[in-house]
Design a protein around this motif. Structure first.
Motif, PDB file in Angstrom:
ATOM      1  N   GLN A 100       0.808  -1.224   0.000  1.00 27.88           N
ATOM      2  CA  GLN A 100       0.000   0.000   0.000  1.00 27.88           C
ATOM      3  C   GLN A 100       0.836   1.266   0.000  1.00 27.88           C
ATOM      4  O   GLN A 100       1.970   1.267   0.457  1.00 27.88           O
ATOM      5  N   ALA A 101       0.226   2.347  -0.512  1.00 24.49           N
ATOM      6  CA  ALA A 101       0.873   3.654  -0.525  1.00 24.49           C
ATOM      7  C   ALA A 101       0.516   4.380   0.776  1.00 24.49           C
ATOM      8  O   ALA A 101      -0.340   5.262   0.806  1.00 24.49           O
ATOM      9  N   ASP A 102       1.187   3.992   1.847  1.00 23.66           N
ATOM     10  CA  ASP A 102       1.121   4.703   3.116  1.00 23.66           C
ATOM     11  C   ASP A 102      -0.274   4.796   3.748  1.00 23.66           C
ATOM     12  O   ASP A 102      -0.686   5.860   4.193  1.00 23.66           O
ATOM     13  N   TRP A 103      -1.010   3.695   3.765  1.00 18.60           N
ATOM     14  CA  TRP A 103      -2.225   3.619   4.584  1.00 18.60           C
ATOM     15  C   TRP A 103      -2.278   2.227   5.190  1.00 18.60           C
ATOM     16  O   TRP A 103      -1.566   1.330   4.746  1.00 18.60           O
ATOM     17  N   SER A 104      -3.118   2.064   6.183  1.00 17.71           N
ATOM     18  CA  SER A 104      -3.047   0.833   6.956  1.00 17.71           C
ATOM     19  C   SER A 104      -4.418   0.173   7.107  1.00 17.71           C
ATOM     20  O   SER A 104      -5.382   0.829   7.524  1.00 17.71           O
ATOM     21  N   LEU A 105      -4.484  -1.109   6.769  1.00 12.52           N
ATOM     22  CA  LEU A 105      -5.744  -1.841   6.958  1.00 12.52           C
ATOM     23  C   LEU A 105      -6.123  -1.912   8.435  1.00 12.52           C
ATOM     24  O   LEU A 105      -7.267  -1.714   8.805  1.00 12.52           O
ATOM     25  N   LYS A 106      -5.121  -2.174   9.285  1.00 13.00           N
ATOM     26  CA  LYS A 106      -5.380  -2.255  10.726  1.00 13.00           C
ATOM     27  C   LYS A 106      -6.057  -0.989  11.224  1.00 13.00           C
ATOM     28  O   LYS A 106      -6.972  -1.018  12.035  1.00 13.00           O
ATOM     29  N   PHE A 107      -5.567   0.171  10.725  1.00 11.99           N
ATOM     30  CA  PHE A 107      -6.096   1.465  11.165  1.00 11.99           C
ATOM     31  C   PHE A 107      -7.483   1.717  10.573  1.00 11.99           C
ATOM     32  O   PHE A 107      -8.382   2.215  11.248  1.00 11.99           O
ATOM     33  N   ASP A 108      -7.666   1.361   9.300  1.00 10.23           N
ATOM     34  CA  ASP A 108      -8.916   1.703   8.599  1.00 10.23           C
ATOM     35  C   ASP A 108     -10.029   0.668   8.828  1.00 10.23           C
ATOM     36  O   ASP A 108     -11.187   0.922   8.460  1.00 10.23           O
ATOM     37  N   LEU A 109      -9.688  -0.481   9.408  1.00  8.45           N
ATOM     38  CA  LEU A 109     -10.685  -1.550   9.550  1.00  8.45           C
ATOM     39  C   LEU A 109     -11.927  -1.037  10.278  1.00  8.45           C
ATOM     40  O   LEU A 109     -11.822  -0.388  11.324  1.00  8.45           O
ATOM     41  N   GLY A 110     -13.106  -1.335   9.718  1.00  8.60           N
ATOM     42  CA  GLY A 110     -14.364  -0.927  10.331  1.00  8.60           C
ATOM     43  C   GLY A 110     -14.790   0.498   9.987  1.00  8.60           C
ATOM     44  O   GLY A 110     -15.863   0.942  10.404  1.00  8.60           O
ATOM     45  N   MET A 111     -13.957   1.224   9.227  1.00  7.75           N
ATOM     46  CA  MET A 111     -14.315   2.612   8.887  1.00  7.75           C
ATOM     47  C   MET A 111     -15.269   2.656   7.693  1.00  7.75           C
ATOM     48  O   MET A 111     -15.330   1.730   6.879  1.00  7.75           O
ATOM     49  N   SER A 112     -15.971   3.809   7.573  1.00 13.25           N
ATOM     50  CA  SER A 112     -16.862   4.040   6.438  1.00 13.25           C
ATOM     51  C   SER A 112     -16.076   4.705   5.307  1.00 13.25           C
ATOM     52  O   SER A 112     -14.948   5.173   5.498  1.00 13.25           O
ATOM     53  N   PHE A 113     -16.711   4.778   4.126  1.00 14.14           N
ATOM     54  CA  PHE A 113     -16.062   5.327   2.918  1.00 14.14           C
ATOM     55  C   PHE A 113     -15.479   6.718   3.178  1.00 14.14           C
ATOM     56  O   PHE A 113     -14.333   6.989   2.842  1.00 14.14           O
ATOM     57  N   ARG A 114     -16.260   7.621   3.810  1.00 15.84           N
ATOM     58  CA  ARG A 114     -15.738   8.979   4.038  1.00 15.84           C
ATOM     59  C   ARG A 114     -14.680   8.988   5.135  1.00 15.84           C
ATOM     60  O   ARG A 114     -13.739   9.772   5.093  1.00 15.84           O
ATOM     61  N   GLN A 115     -14.834   8.114   6.109  1.00 14.22           N
ATOM     62  CA  GLN A 115     -13.838   8.073   7.202  1.00 14.22           C
ATOM     63  C   GLN A 115     -12.468   7.641   6.690  1.00 14.22           C
ATOM     64  O   GLN A 115     -11.461   8.260   7.013  1.00 14.22           O
ATOM     65  N   TRP A 116     -12.398   6.561   5.894  1.00 13.92           N
ATOM     66  CA  TRP A 116     -11.051   6.122   5.484  1.00 13.92           C
ATOM     67  C   TRP A 116     -10.449   7.077   4.461  1.00 13.92           C
ATOM     68  O   TRP A 116      -9.239   7.102   4.290  1.00 13.92           O
ATOM     69  N   HIS A 117     -11.289   7.893   3.787  1.00 11.41           N
ATOM     70  CA  HIS A 117     -10.748   8.884   2.849  1.00 11.41           C
ATOM     71  C   HIS A 117     -10.420  10.221   3.519  1.00 11.41           C
ATOM     72  O   HIS A 117      -9.952  11.156   2.838  1.00 11.41           O
TER      73      HIS A 117
END
Ligand code: HEM
Length: 344
Positions: A177-194
């Protein structure tokens, strides 16, 4: 496309990755114009397009074996690069069926699938795997179904549940990945992870993107290109390993710029899964050093213009500030300033 069947290449130090002329010509160069800004750049993922990388559902190229080996190495170091929440079990099997079917139909020389009712037999000749299993019964596979299959494919994959008129990042395998993390984004919504992305929300890109994806139909996949730059041919530029690769950004000099700086392009494809109604997001990463980009006259002139005029907010978000000017200065003598036709 010839696939090298041994993992002689290395995507970590000491780096050892070379692109054949065929691979350079099939690279999905991401700039159809001389300037770049975020947009709703989504189109149908039909099996055609300006370059061969777009001609299969899931693109397999000469780096397949080395990329699968790199993925296995990263998963060994950090098993949490693959997480699937329990309510996504049906989506896991959707993924297994879709991936095995596409690969065996589109690359019969490398993969085959025999189905007799729920009894399936999978062969991956490139990695030397052969597996009989009962479709839908995870105990008959050596790994959980999503992990078993995603390890045999180039690129990253995320699984998204759709509920409350939103998409949720509820699973994935993310090792390039280009500097983002699945662990961090897990459970987030479309606008939250963006949320970290500058400008795009104000421009309405995410509202339109989400509305579009909520209506995505099975059998009608879409694709888009995203890009950034990476120092060295390093697939894993994750926040988890920032201390390993981050300092490389200060190592670019006029002497090494052509070999060190890579244009990193993500061919992102999106599919509605038929049983689970989940969305599968696939991120296929291509790394091309500036030296190889230079071989196509239109590409080197266009890359110069895009980088020279890039919005400072995008340059900063993409992490280019330490070396962007060095790349621009290197490319400038090769750009005659003549108008270029649109498209790649
Ligand atoms: C960036 C995921 C769909 C536009 C990102 C990032 C992630 C991501 C994880 C990095 C954010 C960060 O810095 O932490 C996804 C997933 C999608 C999806 C999982 C689908 C399920 C879309 C769509 C669009 C879009 C449909 C546009 C219509 C962007 C843009 C960026 C971005 C413009 C910034 C990229 C850059 O400058 O490097 N996305 N995305 N995404 N996404 Fe998405």
């Amino acid at each position: 496309m010839t696939v090298q069947t041994s993992a002689r290449e290395s995507y970590h130090p000491p780096y050892q990755v070379t692109n054949s002329a065929e691979t350079i010509m099939r690279f999905p160069f991401p700039f159809p114009e001389d300037t770049y800004m975020y947009s709703m750049n989504v189109e149908p993922h039909v099996r055609s397009g300006p370059v061969a990388a777009m001609h299969h559902t899931f693109d397999i190229d000469e780096h397949y074996v080395a990329e699968c080996a790199e993925k296995a190495r990263i998963l060994e170091q950090d098993p949490k690069r693959c997480i699937v929440l329990p309510h996504m079990r049906e989506a896991e099997w959707d993924f297994v069926e879709f991936a095995m079917t596409c690969l065996s139909e589109q690359y019969p020389q490398h993969f085959s699938l025999r189905r007799e009712g729920q009894d399936w037999h999978w062969v991956n000749r490139l990695l030397g795997y052969e597996q009989s299993f009962v479709f839908g019964d995870a105990t008959t596979l050596p790994l959980p179904p999503f992990e078993y299959m995603a390890r045999q494919m180039q690129g990253d994959f995320t699984l998204h549940d759709q509920r409350e008129d939103d998409l949720w990042m509820d699973g994935g395998m993310v090792t390039s990945q280009a500097d983002w993390s699945l662990k961090f984004d897990l459970g987030m919504s479309f606008r939250q992870w963006h949320a970290p992305v500058p400008k795009a929300a104000e421009m309405g890109v995410f509202d339109r993107g989400l509305r579009f994806l909520l209506m995505l139909q099975p059998g009608k996949p879409v694709r888009r290109l995203n890009w950034t730059m990476t120092i060295n041919p390093r697939l894993d530029t994750s926040p988890e390993n920032f201390m390993v690769w981050g300092p490389d950004r200060a190592s670019v000099t006029p002497e090494n710029v052509a070999d060190k700086v890579h244009l990193r392009v993500e061919l992102q494809t999106l599919y509605r899964m038929p049983r689970s109604n989940a969305i599968l997001f696939s991120i296929r990463c291509y790394l091309m050093p500036v030296r190889d980009i230079m071989r196509v006259s239109k590409w080197r002139r266009r890359l110069h213009r895009v980088l020279r005029d890039l919005d400072p907010a995008l340059s900063s978000y993409k992490g280019l500030d330490l070396y962007r000017q060095t790349v621009v200065d290197f490319l400038a003598p090769y750009d005659d300033g003549a108008p270029l036709s649109s498209g790649i």
